[in-house]
Design a protein around this motif. Structure first.
Motif, PDB file in Angstrom:
ATOM      1  N   SER A 182      -1.345  -3.008   1.539  1.00  0.00           N
ATOM      2  CA  SER A 182      -1.948  -4.023   2.412  1.00  0.00           C
ATOM      3  C   SER A 182      -3.467  -3.902   2.438  1.00  0.00           C
ATOM      4  O   SER A 182      -4.158  -4.803   2.896  1.00  0.00           O
ATOM      5  CB  SER A 182      -1.403  -3.884   3.838  1.00  0.00           C
ATOM      6  OG  SER A 182      -1.632  -2.570   4.331  1.00  0.00           O
ATOM      7  N   SER A 183      -3.995  -2.790   1.936  1.00  0.00           N
ATOM      8  CA  SER A 183      -5.431  -2.571   1.895  1.00  0.00           C
ATOM      9  C   SER A 183      -6.037  -3.220   0.657  1.00  0.00           C
ATOM     10  O   SER A 183      -5.553  -3.012  -0.471  1.00  0.00           O
ATOM     11  CB  SER A 183      -5.733  -1.069   1.883  1.00  0.00           C
ATOM     12  OG  SER A 183      -7.069  -0.817   1.510  1.00  0.00           O
ATOM     13  N   PHE A 184      -7.096  -4.007   0.843  1.00  0.00           N
ATOM     14  CA  PHE A 184      -7.743  -4.672  -0.284  1.00  0.00           C
ATOM     15  C   PHE A 184      -8.256  -3.661  -1.299  1.00  0.00           C
ATOM     16  O   PHE A 184      -8.069  -3.832  -2.507  1.00  0.00           O
ATOM     17  CB  PHE A 184      -8.896  -5.554   0.211  1.00  0.00           C
ATOM     18  CG  PHE A 184      -9.791  -6.049  -0.893  1.00  0.00           C
ATOM     19  CD1 PHE A 184      -9.358  -7.030  -1.769  1.00  0.00           C
ATOM     20  CD2 PHE A 184     -11.076  -5.523  -1.062  1.00  0.00           C
ATOM     21  CE1 PHE A 184     -10.166  -7.477  -2.801  1.00  0.00           C
ATOM     22  CE2 PHE A 184     -11.891  -5.970  -2.085  1.00  0.00           C
ATOM     23  CZ  PHE A 184     -11.442  -6.952  -2.949  1.00  0.00           C
ATOM     24  N   TRP A 185      -8.901  -2.602  -0.850  1.00  0.00           N
ATOM     25  CA  TRP A 185      -9.489  -1.652  -1.783  1.00  0.00           C
ATOM     26  C   TRP A 185      -8.440  -0.851  -2.526  1.00  0.00           C
ATOM     27  O   TRP A 185      -8.664  -0.419  -3.667  1.00  0.00           O
ATOM     28  CB  TRP A 185     -10.472  -0.740  -1.046  1.00  0.00           C
ATOM     29  CG  TRP A 185     -11.696  -1.482  -0.627  1.00  0.00           C
ATOM     30  CD1 TRP A 185     -12.052  -1.824   0.637  1.00  0.00           C
ATOM     31  CD2 TRP A 185     -12.707  -2.024  -1.487  1.00  0.00           C
ATOM     32  NE1 TRP A 185     -13.227  -2.546   0.638  1.00  0.00           N
ATOM     33  CE2 TRP A 185     -13.651  -2.679  -0.656  1.00  0.00           C
ATOM     34  CE3 TRP A 185     -12.905  -2.021  -2.864  1.00  0.00           C
ATOM     35  CZ2 TRP A 185     -14.773  -3.322  -1.174  1.00  0.00           C
ATOM     36  CZ3 TRP A 185     -14.012  -2.658  -3.384  1.00  0.00           C
ATOM     37  CH2 TRP A 185     -14.939  -3.299  -2.546  1.00  0.00           C
ATOM     38  N   LEU A 186      -7.277  -0.660  -1.920  1.00  0.00           N
ATOM     39  CA  LEU A 186      -6.187  -0.013  -2.644  1.00  0.00           C
ATOM     40  C   LEU A 186      -5.673  -0.934  -3.748  1.00  0.00           C
ATOM     41  O   LEU A 186      -5.349  -0.482  -4.856  1.00  0.00           O
ATOM     42  CB  LEU A 186      -5.054   0.341  -1.677  1.00  0.00           C
ATOM     43  CG  LEU A 186      -3.897   1.177  -2.251  1.00  0.00           C
ATOM     44  CD1 LEU A 186      -4.417   2.475  -2.860  1.00  0.00           C
ATOM     45  CD2 LEU A 186      -2.871   1.469  -1.160  1.00  0.00           C
ATOM     46  N   ILE A 187      -5.626  -2.230  -3.480  1.00  0.00           N
ATOM     47  CA  ILE A 187      -5.224  -3.202  -4.496  1.00  0.00           C
ATOM     48  C   ILE A 187      -6.239  -3.226  -5.630  1.00  0.00           C
ATOM     49  O   ILE A 187      -5.875  -3.286  -6.814  1.00  0.00           O
ATOM     50  CB  ILE A 187      -5.072  -4.606  -3.864  1.00  0.00           C
ATOM     51  CG1 ILE A 187      -3.886  -4.623  -2.898  1.00  0.00           C
ATOM     52  CG2 ILE A 187      -4.896  -5.673  -4.937  1.00  0.00           C
ATOM     53  CD1 ILE A 187      -3.739  -5.910  -2.109  1.00  0.00           C
ATOM     54  N   VAL A 188      -7.529  -3.159  -5.310  1.00  0.00           N
ATOM     55  CA  VAL A 188      -8.577  -3.128  -6.336  1.00  0.00           C
ATOM     56  C   VAL A 188      -8.437  -1.878  -7.197  1.00  0.00           C
ATOM     57  O   VAL A 188      -8.556  -1.934  -8.434  1.00  0.00           O
ATOM     58  CB  VAL A 188      -9.978  -3.200  -5.684  1.00  0.00           C
ATOM     59  CG1 VAL A 188     -11.071  -2.886  -6.704  1.00  0.00           C
ATOM     60  CG2 VAL A 188     -10.209  -4.574  -5.078  1.00  0.00           C
ATOM     61  N   ALA A 189      -8.205  -0.729  -6.559  1.00  0.00           N
ATOM     62  CA  ALA A 189      -8.031   0.518  -7.312  1.00  0.00           C
ATOM     63  C   ALA A 189      -6.826   0.419  -8.241  1.00  0.00           C
ATOM     64  O   ALA A 189      -6.868   0.862  -9.402  1.00  0.00           O
ATOM     65  CB  ALA A 189      -7.872   1.689  -6.353  1.00  0.00           C
ATOM     66  N   ALA A 190      -5.753  -0.183  -7.740  1.00  0.00           N
ATOM     67  CA  ALA A 190      -4.557  -0.357  -8.577  1.00  0.00           C
ATOM     68  C   ALA A 190      -4.845  -1.304  -9.736  1.00  0.00           C
ATOM     69  O   ALA A 190      -4.395  -1.071 -10.866  1.00  0.00           O
ATOM     70  CB  ALA A 190      -3.412  -0.895  -7.729  1.00  0.00           C
ATOM     71  N   ALA A 191      -5.625  -2.374  -9.487  1.00  0.00           N
ATOM     72  CA  ALA A 191      -5.990  -3.303 -10.567  1.00  0.00           C
ATOM     73  C   ALA A 191      -6.808  -2.596 -11.640  1.00  0.00           C
ATOM     74  O   ALA A 191      -6.642  -2.851 -12.838  1.00  0.00           O
ATOM     75  CB  ALA A 191      -6.766  -4.483  -9.989  1.00  0.00           C
ATOM     76  N   PHE A 192      -7.699  -1.693 -11.210  1.00  0.00           N
ATOM     77  CA  PHE A 192      -8.493  -0.902 -12.160  1.00  0.00           C
ATOM     78  C   PHE A 192      -7.574  -0.100 -13.084  1.00  0.00           C
ATOM     79  O   PHE A 192      -7.768  -0.073 -14.302  1.00  0.00           O
ATOM     80  CB  PHE A 192      -9.425   0.023 -11.386  1.00  0.00           C
ATOM     81  CG  PHE A 192     -10.245   0.959 -12.244  1.00  0.00           C
ATOM     82  CD1 PHE A 192     -11.509   0.597 -12.675  1.00  0.00           C
ATOM     83  CD2 PHE A 192      -9.749   2.205 -12.612  1.00  0.00           C
ATOM     84  CE1 PHE A 192     -12.267   1.457 -13.472  1.00  0.00           C
ATOM     85  CE2 PHE A 192     -10.492   3.069 -13.399  1.00  0.00           C
ATOM     86  CZ  PHE A 192     -11.757   2.689 -13.826  1.00  0.00           C
ATOM     87  N   VAL A 193      -6.567   0.542 -12.507  1.00  0.00           N
ATOM     88  CA  VAL A 193      -5.639   1.360 -13.300  1.00  0.00           C
ATOM     89  C   VAL A 193      -4.781   0.465 -14.200  1.00  0.00           C
ATOM     90  O   VAL A 193      -4.561   0.781 -15.382  1.00  0.00           O
ATOM     91  CB  VAL A 193      -4.748   2.212 -12.374  1.00  0.00           C
ATOM     92  CG1 VAL A 193      -3.712   2.985 -13.202  1.00  0.00           C
ATOM     93  CG2 VAL A 193      -5.595   3.175 -11.559  1.00  0.00           C
TER      94      VAL A 193
END
Length: 414
Positions: free
Chosen positions: A284-295
């Motif tokens: 639900s965290s935007f920055w966690l989603i961004v980190a996952a997109a990076f990976v």
């Protein structure tokens, strides 16, 4: 590398402008379409049309170039791109947008083919690998910088469509003013899909699945961001994360792949990307989603190059060029299917279906790689070919450069 940049910077600058225009227009449509009331399934049809045009052009454009020459094809298709880009806001209808994306896919593939032909013509056996690397970096940077342009204020609704049109027009100058005559295309013996599957089942299945994953990132990421309620700034950061990850991970994974059993690396990288997609699916965290997109981007984009290198490990040098057409075709079919399936899943189950399907596709690559490891022994590391960075949206010419790089290294090893 500096020598390569000195000799090819006009071509690379032109390609950067092309990638800026292409990267911006795709994300822009992903934002504007839902705002105009287009459902996710409708947007998936619009986004998929680009890859259909791209696949069709990869077969047709070489013949067009043989008939009328590189310069005429480049100028004609570039003019169509500039015109099509500014028609999207003028005709906000799904049928018009599907037709526009089909035209853009065809034309962008055509201008990439001609520009890459000139780039390939400047490369030598000693510089081909560096040229390919510089070209891939320019492609990635173009897409990343394009996402920041989404934040330009656009009160009229037309400006952000005019900008990519202008960028494409500007790209003509450095390319056309710096080119030298290019050899005509030579007909290459084709390898049937049955023959290709017999040589490398993992390469063929993996590239099909990765075609869908890349098309999801390139075509549907902005749609996901809009459906998930992200702001424009967040969408820009989110999409950029995929390609920043790809840029950072391409070379470390390539270095590792030249020293281990590539099937094990393919399985591990695909599994890591699938795990990151599951995290993004549940987060639900935007920055966690961004980190996952990076990976995810750091895993899925290099996987394409890994699978090509793995396929070439089982081929003779003289067969590599023939196999490239089959690899491109199966990747294109996967790219057409990817947005369609993701659009259906998002419409049925909500925005989170975007990451759920990516997780499933990457998990399937990992599972199939594990299965193939039980079916035949891996070639000795010293008998495998070199890794070359290739984007999943490769044209026949980019694949030709990569295959020539593989062949050069294979001949050197012999």
């Amino acid at each position: 590398m500096l020598g390569v940049l000195r000799s090819t910077w006009p071509l690379l600058l032109g390609m950067l402008c092309l990638m800026l225009g292409n990267g911006l227009h795709g994300s822009l449509l992903g934002v504007r379409g839902p705002a105009a009331g287009f459902a996710p399934l409708t947007m998936s049809l619009i986004m998929s049309a680009y890859f259909a045009g791209f696949l069709f052009a990869s077969r047709m454009v070489p013949e067009m170039i043989r008939r009328v020459g590189h310069v005429r094809v480049f100028a004609a298709l570039g003019s169509f791109i500039s015109a099509a880009l500014i028609l999207f806001p003028a005709i906000p209808h799904p049928v018009a947008w599907i037709a526009g994306r089909l035209v853009l896919g065809f034309c962008f593939c055509g201008v990439y083919v001609t520009a890459e032909s000139w780039l390939n013509n400047t490369a030598t056996n000693e510089t081909r690998g560096q040229t390919l690397s510089a070209y891939m970096i320019v492609q990635m940077l173009g897409i990343i910088v394009a996402q920041a342009m989404l934040l330009i204020p656009d009160v009229s609704g037309f400006l952000l469509f005019v900008i990519p049109s202008v960028l494409v027009s500007i790209s003509f100058a450095p390319i056309l003013l710096s080119i030298s005559p290019t050899p005509a295309f030579e007909s290459t013996k084709r390898m049937t899909l049955r023959e290709l599957y017999g040589i490398s089942p993992l390469g063929m299945v993996g590239i099909f699945l990765l075609g869908s994953v890349f098309a999801a990132q390139f075509g549907m990421a902005a749609v996901y961001g809009t459906e998930a309620g992200m702001t424009l700034k967040q969408i820009s950061i989110f999409i950029s994360a995929f390609y920043v990850g790809a840029l950072f991970m391409q070379y470390p994974l390539g270095w590792i792949s030249d020293r281990v059993d590539r099937r094990g690396l393919i399985m591990a990288v695909a599994a890591l990307g699938a795990a990151a997609a599951v995290v993004a699916w549940l987060a639900s965290s935007f920055w966690l989603i961004v980190a996952a997109a990076f990976v995810i981007g750091g895993c899925s984009n290099p996987l394409y190059s890994l699978l090509i290198a793995y396929t070439n490990d089982f081929m003779e040098a003289e067969d590599m060029a023939a196999a490239s057409a089959g690899l491109l075709f199966i990747n294109g079919v996967g790219a057409i299917a990817g947005p369609l399936v993701i659009g259906y899943v998002m419409q049925a189950f909500g925005a989170s279906g975007f990451f759920a399907l990516i997780a499933g596709l990457l998990a399937a690559v990992a599972a199939y790689a594990l299965y193939r490891m039980t079916q035949r022994p891996a070639p000795k590391v010293e008998d495998t070919g070199a890794y070359a960075p290739v984007m999943p949206n490769s044209t026949p010419i980019a694949m030709e450069v990569a295959q020539e790089y593989f062949i050069d290294h294979a001949e050197d090893d012999e």
